[in-house]
Motif scaffolding. Structure first.
Motif, PDB file in Angstrom:
ATOM      1  N   GLY A 223      15.669  -7.039  20.320  1.00 31.14           N
ATOM      2  CA  GLY A 223      15.400  -7.182  21.569  1.00 31.14           C
ATOM      3  C   GLY A 223      15.915  -6.320  22.385  1.00 31.14           C
ATOM      4  N   GLY A 224      15.502  -6.310  23.572  1.00 28.08           N
ATOM      5  CA  GLY A 224      15.863  -5.366  24.651  1.00 28.08           C
ATOM      6  C   GLY A 224      16.053  -3.732  24.541  1.00 28.08           C
ATOM      7  N   GLU A 225      14.747  -3.450  23.863  1.00 27.65           N
ATOM      8  CA  GLU A 225      14.468  -2.086  23.233  1.00 27.65           C
ATOM      9  C   GLU A 225      14.221  -1.104  24.553  1.00 27.65           C
ATOM     10  N   ALA A 226      13.297  -1.820  25.627  1.00 28.26           N
ATOM     11  CA  ALA A 226      12.972  -0.765  26.394  1.00 28.26           C
ATOM     12  C   ALA A 226      14.028  -0.541  27.320  1.00 28.26           C
ATOM     13  N   GLU A 227      15.071  -1.552  27.613  1.00 27.49           N
ATOM     14  CA  GLU A 227      15.971  -1.372  28.440  1.00 27.49           C
ATOM     15  C   GLU A 227      17.097  -0.349  27.710  1.00 27.49           C
ATOM     16  N   ALA A 228      17.200  -0.484  26.369  1.00 25.73           N
ATOM     17  CA  ALA A 228      18.251   0.611  25.774  1.00 25.73           C
ATOM     18  C   ALA A 228      17.772   2.036  25.930  1.00 25.73           C
ATOM     19  N   TYR A 229      16.241   1.963  25.757  1.00 28.84           N
ATOM     20  CA  TYR A 229      15.944   3.455  25.835  1.00 28.84           C
ATOM     21  C   TYR A 229      16.098   4.001  27.634  1.00 28.84           C
ATOM     22  N   GLN A 230      15.851   2.987  28.556  1.00 23.93           N
ATOM     23  CA  GLN A 230      16.175   3.173  29.684  1.00 23.93           C
ATOM     24  C   GLN A 230      17.619   3.669  30.124  1.00 23.93           C
ATOM     25  N   GLU A 231      18.284   3.103  29.376  1.00 23.64           N
ATOM     26  CA  GLU A 231      20.000   2.985  29.401  1.00 23.64           C
ATOM     27  C   GLU A 231      19.958   4.566  29.138  1.00 23.64           C
ATOM     28  N   VAL A 232      19.479   4.969  27.847  1.00 24.33           N
ATOM     29  CA  VAL A 232      19.998   6.228  27.606  1.00 24.33           C
ATOM     30  C   VAL A 232      19.328   7.284  28.518  1.00 24.33           C
ATOM     31  N   ALA A 233      18.313   6.999  29.311  1.00 27.71           N
ATOM     32  CA  ALA A 233      17.514   8.157  30.207  1.00 27.71           C
ATOM     33  C   ALA A 233      18.389   7.990  31.350  1.00 27.71           C
ATOM     34  N   ARG A 234      19.079   6.837  31.807  1.00 23.34           N
ATOM     35  CA  ARG A 234      19.924   6.651  33.021  1.00 23.34           C
ATOM     36  C   ARG A 234      21.151   7.343  32.829  1.00 23.34           C
ATOM     37  N   ARG A 235      21.684   7.403  31.667  1.00 24.40           N
ATOM     38  CA  ARG A 235      23.217   8.197  31.543  1.00 24.40           C
ATOM     39  C   ARG A 235      22.604   9.712  31.500  1.00 24.40           C
ATOM     40  N   LEU A 236      21.433  10.070  31.166  1.00 23.76           N
ATOM     41  CA  LEU A 236      21.160  11.518  30.886  1.00 23.76           C
ATOM     42  C   LEU A 236      20.973  11.952  32.466  1.00 23.76           C
ATOM     43  N   GLY A 237      20.569  11.092  33.240  1.00 20.89           N
ATOM     44  CA  GLY A 237      20.662  11.276  34.657  1.00 20.89           C
ATOM     45  C   GLY A 237      18.965  11.512  34.909  1.00 20.89           C
ATOM     46  N   LEU A 238      17.857  10.983  34.135  1.00 23.06           N
ATOM     47  CA  LEU A 238      16.878  11.058  34.136  1.00 23.06           C
ATOM     48  C   LEU A 238      16.022   9.921  35.033  1.00 23.06           C
ATOM     49  N   MET A 239      16.700   8.910  35.331  1.00 22.37           N
ATOM     50  CA  MET A 239      16.020   7.754  36.000  1.00 22.37           C
ATOM     51  C   MET A 239      16.304   8.077  37.627  1.00 22.37           C
ATOM     52  N   PRO A 240      14.954   7.841  38.371  1.00 24.05           N
ATOM     53  CA  PRO A 240      15.085   8.043  39.579  1.00 24.05           C
ATOM     54  C   PRO A 240      15.996   7.026  40.302  1.00 24.05           C
ATOM     55  N   GLU A 241      16.723   7.378  41.441  1.00 23.84           N
ATOM     56  CA  GLU A 241      17.827   6.587  42.324  1.00 23.84           C
ATOM     57  C   GLU A 241      17.083   5.294  42.357  1.00 23.84           C
ATOM     58  N   GLY A 242      18.021   4.085  42.281  1.00 19.14           N
ATOM     59  CA  GLY A 242      17.398   2.811  42.748  1.00 19.14           C
ATOM     60  C   GLY A 242      16.666   2.028  41.566  1.00 19.14           C
ATOM     61  N   GLU A 243      16.743   2.806  40.273  1.00 18.32           N
ATOM     62  CA  GLU A 243      16.182   2.156  39.115  1.00 18.32           C
ATOM     63  C   GLU A 243      17.198   1.973  38.139  1.00 18.32           C
ATOM     64  N   GLU A 244      18.199   1.549  38.324  1.00 13.47           N
ATOM     65  CA  GLU A 244      19.588   1.402  37.755  1.00 13.47           C
ATOM     66  C   GLU A 244      20.003  -0.075  37.181  1.00 13.47           C
ATOM     67  N   THR A 245      19.009  -0.751  36.950  1.00 13.18           N
ATOM     68  CA  THR A 245      18.958  -2.177  36.575  1.00 13.18           C
ATOM     69  C   THR A 245      19.254  -2.371  34.912  1.00 13.18           C
TER      70      THR A 245
END
Ligand code: UDP
Length: 259
Positions: A223-245
Motif C-alpha cells: 500500500g501507499g505506492e502513490a505516496e512513495a512515488y510522491q515522496e521520491v519526487a518531493r525529495r528530488l525537489g519536483l513537487m510544487p510548494e504546498g504539496e508536501e503531505t
C-alpha cells in the motif's frame, strides 16, 4: 485535427509518432504491472510523477555526458524523445541484494554487495525475460561486443552518479534497470540511454527507516505506492510548494498497518 499515430503500447507507456522524423512522444500511464504482468493495477498519478522524475534524472545524466533519448518534457504525461532501435536487453545494476538476486542465490535482502553487479535479461515477455550472459547477446546478435562495452561503461557511470544523487536526499539506490537504444548518424550507429528511470524500475529505500519508496510497494501489496512515488519526487525537489503531505501520508499509512 488528425489523430496522431500510435507506434507502440507497453505496460506503462505509449509511444506516438513525434512532430519531426526521428522523434517520438512518450506518454506515461498510471498502469502498473508486476511478475511479468500477472499482477495488474493502477497507481493514481504515477504517470505524471514518472514523467517528471525521469526528466529530472535524464537531464542530470546528460550534464555528466551520458547520451540519452530525452529531448524535452511536453506536458504532465508526455515527453519528446529521439527514436531509437531498442536493444532487446534489460540491464540491471545492483548495489544491495534484493528481489530476484536474493531469491535465486539465497542472499538476504538488504545485504550490501562487495562490488556492483551488472546483469542482463533478454527482453521477451513470452519467455519471462530470462537472464542471459554476454555470450548469448553476442551469439544471437542482439548487440555487438563493442556496443555491450559501451553499455557496461555507461551503466557504471549512471550507477555512480545516481547513488550519489539519491544518497544526498536520504535514499539508498538498491538496484535498477536500464534500457539502451541505437541511433544512426550517417553510417554509424551509437548507443544511447533510452526508456525511463523512475521508481517503476528502481529499488529505492529510505536510508534511515529502510522504507521502500518504489514499485515493491505494489508488488508486495504494501500500500501507499502513490505516496512513495510522491515522496521520491518531493525529495528530488519536483513537487510544487504546498504539496508536501506525502511524508505524513506514508507515516499514517504505516501506523494504520501497525508497523
Ligand atoms: N526491473 C524492471 N523491469 C523488469 C525486471 C526488473 O524494471 O522487467 C527492475 C526492478 O524494479 C529492480 C531491478 O530491475 O529495481 C532488479 O529486479 P529483479 O531482477 O530483482 O526482479 P524482480 O524482483 O523485480 O522480479
Amino acid at each position: 485535427m488528425t489523430r496522431r499515430r500510435q507506434i507502440y503500447e507497453g505496460k506503462a507507456k505509449i509511444l506516438y509518432e513525434g512532430p519531426e522524423p526521428g522523434t517520438l512522444i512518450q506518454y506515461f500511464k498510471d498502469d502498473a504491472t508486476a511478475f511479468n504482468a500477472q499482477k495488474r493495477g493502477t497507481i493514481s498519478g504515477k504517470g505524471v510523477l514518472n514523467n517528471r522524475i525521469s526528466e529530472h534524472l535524464f537531464t542530470a545524466l546528460q550534464t555528466i555526458g551520458i547520451p540519452t533519448h530525452f529531448i524535452r518534457r511536453l506536458n504532465m504525461r508526455e515527453q519528446l524523445i529521439r527514436q531509437v532501435e531498442i536493444i532487446p536487453v534489460e540491464v540491471v545494476i545492483r548495489n544491495v541484494a534484493a528481489g530476484s538476486l536474493s531469491k535465486r542465490l539465497g542472499i538476504e535482502e538488504g545485504t550490501q554487495l562487495p562490488r556492483t553487479i551488472i546483469e542482463y535479461y533478454y527482453k521477451d515477455d513470452a519467455l519471462g525475460d530470462p537472464m542471459v550472459a554476454d555470450e548469448h547477446i553476442a551469439c544471437f546478435g542482439w548487440a555487438s561486443q563493442e556496443e555491450m562495452n559501451d553499455i557496461a561503461d555507461m551503466a557504471i557511470r549512471v550507477n555512480d552518479f545516481m547513488c550519489g544523487l539519491f544518497a544526498a536526499i536520504g535514499i539508498r539506490l538498491v538496484d535498477f534497470k536500464l534500457e539502451f537504444g541505437r541511433v544512426w548518424e550517417n553510417d554509424f550507429a551509437r548507443v544511447i540511454l533510452a526508456d525511463e528511470i523512475s521508481p517503476d524500475g528502481c529499488r529505492l529505500w529510505d536510508m534511515k527507516s529502510n522504507e521502500k519508496l518504489d514499485k515493491d510497494r505494489f508488488r508486495q501489496d504494501l500500500g501507499g505506492e502513490a505516496e512513495a512515488y510522491q515522496e521520491v519526487a518531493r525529495r528530488l525537489g519536483l513537487m510544487p510548494e504546498g504539496e508536501e503531505t506525502a511524508v505524513l501520508d506514508l507515516d499514517s499509512h504505516r501506523k494504520k498497518r501497525g508497523k
